[in-house]
Design a protein around this motif. Sequence first.
Motif: not given
Length: 490
Positions: A314-328
Amino acid sequence: MAVYLICYALSYLLARQHVYMLSGLVLITAALWLYWRDYRASRDLIHLRGLFCLAFVGGQGVSCFKLSRLQTDWAGETWLCFLLAVLAFWLAFEAVKRMALRRQENGGREGGRREHDCQGINPGRINSGRFPETGATGEFNGSSKRILICMAGITGVSALAFIFEAVKLGFIPMFSYGVPHAYSYFHVSGVHYFTVSCVLVPSLFVLYLFSRAADGGECGNRVFGTAVGRPGTKAERSGNPAPPAAPDRGLIPAAVLTGISILIPLLCVSRFQLILAVGMAVFTFISVRRTFRLKYLLILCALMVPAYLALTVLRSHSVSYLNGIFEMKNPHTPIFVTQPYMYIANNYDNFNCLVEQLGSHSMGLRMLFPVWALTGLKFLNPSLVSFPIFVTKEELTTVTLIYDAYYDFGVLGILLFGLLAGAACALLYRLRWRARNPVCHVIYAQIAMYMALAFFTTWFSNPSTWFYLAVTAAAYWFVGHGFPYFGRDM
């Protein structure tokens, strides 16, 4: 503490040799040892020092894994600050605990024999340092009505504040799907404190159930009915049958109020507020009863995990968006690993950014932010709060408990903060043994929650923290004294 110091030195050396995984595992082992040591001595699952060491040292160990490209080797001063924070907290807590025990021992020599003869109490038992075996102290009998009134007052004010914000801002975050960070904009200055105060209600509901159990109400089942009060009423102890329990007229209203208080964080799509509300309620239960069965934990996880995932969507945080931020470093790391990892690990790297990039200290202004915010001075003089934040990435702004202490006074600030926090937690731990007001358990649960999330944010320079404590203090006064118009029974 010797085990921790040895593990810390070993972890530092391994990190310098870039053996990150083993470095982190050594610190996590030290964190588990420190927690187990306090638990073994006190038999208290939410021992404040144990929770702080488990969260802060364990979080540092998790961060040492260096699973993200955002993470770098820490400066020597960063390692020193983390060490001093734990040492100062641990030693201050220990010093206050020993002084309190020594005072009890001196008093016990004078009045212990008389107390033993009159009450059958072993005078040495109170000096054992363990939590009382009969359950947490606190006078629950007759307090249910006042607790219910507190729940109604807090929930009513919180709901009105939420409605005001929704009308003024023109949206509700839960129904703004597709708008990233809608929850961040759902905030009216000065009003939002009242909106989020609903997180206290589930903890008060726990107290209400224990209070009704102590009064012999219908909710006095085996979960809530054996941890507080004396073993039976006077009639039961004398062999006479107890009068039939009065119907629990307040249980349904109390449950409805609790449901509303949980609904508000859901409408705000605030995972943090939901975790805080549920976590404090669990800690309040443990504070009173001293135990928490594994099946309760599993049921709670089964309810919380879907809610957390739903709020993430619901916070509109997609998996691709989060992975782009976290830079694992490993792009195939599943999101259910990367998200909690970064919410813990990156905070320590944010502190390292502060150590390496800070030009001058703020000399107390950062830690006094609650004063500037709650009094409105930040609007009259914006320079009081206009300080840059040093982080690895602008989207990752969570920091550790000691961030502002270093921002204000450097290494000296870390030392002073650790000493003050450790001493204050030790005093609260002793107060919890003696308090005759059940709301003391909610105050303790709040501080325990902050210690359990010591890796997450600067709790004591957060205005919401002090607002919660002020509201709880008002509830403490009302339940213990309050207005004489309100009775003691529901």
